[in-house]
Design an enzyme around this catalytic site. Structure first.
Site, mmCIF file in Angstrom:
data_model
loop_
_atom_site.group_PDB
_atom_site.id
_atom_site.type_symbol
_atom_site.label_atom_id
_atom_site.label_comp_id
_atom_site.label_asym_id
_atom_site.label_seq_id
_atom_site.Cartn_x
_atom_site.Cartn_y
_atom_site.Cartn_z
ATOM 1 N N LYS A 1 0.844 -1.195 0.000
ATOM 2 C CA LYS A 1 0.000 0.000 0.000
ATOM 3 C C LYS A 1 0.882 1.249 0.000
ATOM 4 O O LYS A 1 2.080 1.165 0.275
ATOM 5 C CB LYS A 1 -0.886 -0.014 1.246
ATOM 6 N N TYR B 1 14.442 31.142 2.541
ATOM 7 C CA TYR B 1 13.219 31.826 2.967
ATOM 8 C C TYR B 1 13.354 32.287 4.413
ATOM 9 O O TYR B 1 13.815 31.532 5.275
ATOM 10 C CB TYR B 1 12.024 30.885 2.874
ATOM 11 N N MET C 1 9.897 23.880 -1.232
ATOM 12 C CA MET C 1 9.073 22.838 -1.822
ATOM 13 C C MET C 1 9.901 21.950 -2.759
ATOM 14 O O MET C 1 9.782 20.732 -2.751
ATOM 15 C CB MET C 1 7.915 23.465 -2.599
HETATM 16 C C1 LIG Z 1 -0.280 -1.659 6.873
HETATM 17 C C2 LIG Z 1 -0.826 -2.917 7.345
HETATM 18 C C3 LIG Z 1 0.004 -4.051 7.454
HETATM 19 C C4 LIG Z 1 1.491 -3.996 7.266
HETATM 20 O O1 LIG Z 1 2.047 -3.441 8.446
HETATM 21 P P1 LIG Z 1 3.598 -3.345 8.753
HETATM 22 O O2 LIG Z 1 3.662 -2.986 10.164
HETATM 23 O O3 LIG Z 1 4.137 -2.303 7.880
HETATM 24 O O4 LIG Z 1 4.186 -4.670 8.472
HETATM 25 C C5 LIG Z 1 -0.595 -5.240 7.801
HETATM 26 N N1 LIG Z 1 -1.924 -5.305 8.036
HETATM 27 C C6 LIG Z 1 -2.728 -4.242 7.968
HETATM 28 C C7 LIG Z 1 -4.177 -4.416 8.267
HETATM 29 C C8 LIG Z 1 -2.220 -3.017 7.641
HETATM 30 O O5 LIG Z 1 -3.019 -1.967 7.597
#
Ligand SMILES: *Cc1c(COP(=O)(O)O)cnc(C)c1O
Length: 711
Positions: free
Chosen positions: A375, A602, A651
């Protein structure tokens, strides 16, 4: 302070110096006049090596000698680089040395003598000499003031003179010549790192740093005059058979002083490629000599290419230079395609990823498969690149946070199961089916919405065992059972998420065990009611690391698969060795002076306490470099040295202090996360500086960073 960027003259003269070194080894004028050849190769060409030493001193030493901070980084970096080059060149020339019979009757002392002083083949002596010379200047300057170091270096040179061009003068004096002869058991020449190198190194450092340049006409006149005197000196010494060797002259010292001033005063643009070409000419020319001889013999052209010394010299120069230009301009490129290393980019280490996958496969029982969390663009790494690589390693399941993340993977031909962990709106349910994605059932009412869609959707049911984020509450067995019975939901898995498993402290341990027990209690209840329970999973990274016994059918490993943990403390207490997959690099866009009292960036948040050199890097907070690293909190690495961030991070740009960093120039590469020389900045370091966890730093990396798998 004088700016040392102005080294164009030095760059061009490097080529001339390299060609002079070639002349020493080929005697180009010997066919025409032995005397002319002697003057060229035994006297005039002797300016080449001192020049190289002065450039080294000029770029490596000032930081240590003249700055209050006394940074040794440049020095150490140089020693390491040169030692490596020496080792490679020694190996390259090993066959030549063996062929020439140099290593016959070798003893331990003679090996040491060769490695430290003489070089493992005749021209290689320069490399150990520059290392030894630098070390000597460094050690001296720890104890002595700058003028004293200068004096000692000068003294060493004078001592060396009497073992070189002036040997004949002392060979009459018994005790002294005995002393020198004993010395010659240790080193064949006094032209080495001990006697010869220090004075040129320190003079180079001094001239490069001094801000009182001599007028150009004066330098030129001084240089020419010195050469004339040196020629006379060399011829007179030869006439009286005084020299033992001919590298060291008295007039060489003022000559080099004037020459270096002259070159510094030439205002032309530095050309980095020339440095590499000169180095390669120097390294490769003995092989070119060999090649020209062999080729001449093979083609029957010996009379032209070997017997005529000038043609021979030109052929060797041409061959060496041709090779040097090729190596410099066409470095071996691996498959880079659209990866341009343009302004700022992410490099992914394939071997590190492979290593981490292997580590987790070994840790987990065979029945538990990896279901990497890719993700948020695989925690900033690039979801497609990472998933493609994992697919190739046999990984057949992934989890993502959103349906569109899943779609993107499918559009890029990622195979296997893809579980969407988070909320998908009913408008996008069709995507779940079109792209064969699995949706998480977030709770009982979400299951009803899913069912309302009317068509079959593959799901994993989330169970809330204590985190109280997503999942149906564990005690609601009836609701969970009800989800199971919904006709259009194809339940392929049940999972929960542990929320206190990052430590094994007693309370966390008890909570984690309770979560697991609760989860399996739900499963048992479902089985009692006749549900065939599909895939079960509850571990993420910390679950696998701290509670390996809780392995289910899948392990949803995220952060740890990328070779880092959430905090530096976790990382250092972690028993298993993980390798970070990601490095971030950015180009230096511009280098400029910042004079004492001037402020930068800045809000003018940074003011120079002394004259300094600063660089603008082509990376900013839009790329994910946290703005809280502004004003000296964070730093980057350039050429193996630390460059602290100064002023406010913008930025798209970031200012850093590059005072005294060798070769920091527009186009140089700055390492934001990763290794440079001996130094490393980890994602954990940045997380700590930004007062957050690694996961946040990585997942917020900007999408405009180019990304590439390397290795
Ligand atoms: C993000 C997530 C993981 C992975 O977690 P890590 O701590 O990065 O290994 C696993 N299960 C769920 C439900 C998550 O949201």
């Amino acid at each position: 302070m004088k700016t040392r960027n102005n080294s164009g003259g030095l760059d061009y003269f490097k080529i001339a110096a390299a060609l002079l070194v070639v002349s020493i080894h080929t005697s180009p004028l010997s066919t025409y006049s032995m005397d002319a050849d002697f003057i060229l190769t035994r006297i005039l060409a002797r300016i080449a090596v001192p020049f190289f030493l002065m450039v080294t001193g000029c770029f490596i030493l000032p930081d240590y000698l003249f700055h209050h901070s006394r940074k040794r980084q440049a020095l150490l970096h140089f020693i390491k680089k040169t030692a490596l080059l020496y080792a490679l060149a020694a190996v390259l020339y090993l066959p030549v040395g063996i062929y020439a019979g140099i290593y016959k009757d070798i003893t331990f002392v003679s090996i040491l003598k060769m490695i430290i002083f003489d070089g493992t083949l005749y021209h290689l002596w320069y490399l150990p000499a520059s290392i030894l010379g630098i070390l000597i200047v460094y050690l001296l300057s720890r104890r002595l003031s700058f003028p004293s170091v200068m004096a000692v270096s000068l003294l060493l040179y004078f001592v060396g003179l009497f073992g070189d061009s002036y040997y004949g003068l002392i060979s009459g004096i018994l005790e002294v010549s005995a002393l020198y002869d004993t010395g010659f058991h240790l080193f064949s020449y006094t032209r080495n790192g001990l006697f010869y190198a220090p004075i040129f190194l320190i003079t180079g450092a001094w001239l490069g740093h001094s801000d009182r340049p001599i007028k150009r006409q004066v330098s030129l006149a001084g240089f020419v005059l010195s050469l004339l005197i040196m020629t006379a000196e060399g011829l007179i010494l030869r006439h009286f058979h005084i020299p033992r060797h001919d590298s060291m002259y008295l007039a060489l010292l003022p000559g080099m002083l004037f020459l270096y001033q002259l070159l510094l005063s030439v205002q032309i643009r530095p050309v980095k490629a020339l440095r590499s070409i000169a180095l390669w000419i120097y390294i490769i020319h003995p092989l070119a000599i060999l090649a020209v001889r062999v080729a001449a013999r093979a083609t029957g052209l010996t009379s032209v290419f070997v017997e005529n010394s000038l043609v021979h010299y030109l052929a060797v120069c041409g061959l060496s230079a041709g090779f040097a230009v090729l190596v410099t301009l066409f470095p071996i490129k691996n498959d880079k395609k659209d990866f341009l290393q343009g302004r700022a980019w992410v490099e992914l280490d394939r071997n590190a990823l492979r290593h981490n996958v292997k580590v987790f496969r070994t840790m987990l029982p065979d029945t538990c498969e990896l279901m990497p969390a890719v993700k948020a663009e695989a925690y900033g790494h690039g979801a497609v690149l990472i998933s493609r690589e994992l697919n190739a390693m046999g990984v057949k399941a992934f989890c993502v946070a959103s349906v569109l993340e899943g779609v993107k993977l499918r559009k890029n031909k990622i195979k296997g199961e893809i579980l969407v962990l988070g909320y998908t709106s009913p408008e996008q349910f069709y995507l779940l089916r079109r792209y064969h994605l699995i949706q998480t059932v977030i709770d009982h009412s979400y299951a009803e919405v899913l069912q309302h869609y009317g068509k079959e959707i593959r799901v994993h049911i989330g169970i809330d065992t204590g985190m109280h984020r997503l999942g149906e509450r564990c005690e609601n067995i009836n609701e969970i059972y009800d989800i199971f019975c919904m006709k259009t939901l194809k339940v392929e898995g049940i999972f929960t998420h542990l929320c206190a498993n990052d430590t094994t402290a007693p309370t966390d341990k008890a909570f984690t065990q309770l979560q697991a027990e609760t989860f399996y209690h739900v499963i048992k209840e479902l089985e009692v009611r006749g549900c065939a329970c599909p895939k079960l999973h509850l571990q993420a990274s910390y679950g696998v690391l701290n509670y390996p016994e809780l392995a289910g059918d899948y392990a949803r490993i995220g952060i740890a698969l990328y070779g880092v943990l959430s905090t530096g403390a976790d990382q250092s207490s972690c028993q298993i060795s993980l390798k970070p997959v990601l490095s971030i690099k950015a180009r230096v866009a511009s280098v400029r002076a910042l004079y004492r009292g001037e402020a930068a960036g800045y809000g003018l948040m940074f003011t120079a306490k002394q004259d300094m050199t600063i660089a603008a890097l082509a990376i900013g907070y839009a790329d994910g470099l946290p703005r809280s690293l502004s004003n000296g909190v964070g730093k980057v690495l350039i050429n193996g040295c630390e460059a602290p961030i100064i002023g406010r991070i913008c930025m798209d740009q970031t200012l850093v202090d590059v005072t005294g960093i060798p070769d920091a120039a527009a186009g140089s590469i700055a390492v934001i996360i990763g290794k440079s020389g001996d130094l490393e900045i980890t994602a954990c370091d940045i997380a700590a500086q930004a007062d957050t966890i690694t996961n946040e730093i990585l997942s917020r990396l900007g999408m405009r960073l180019e990304r590439q798998m390397i290795g």
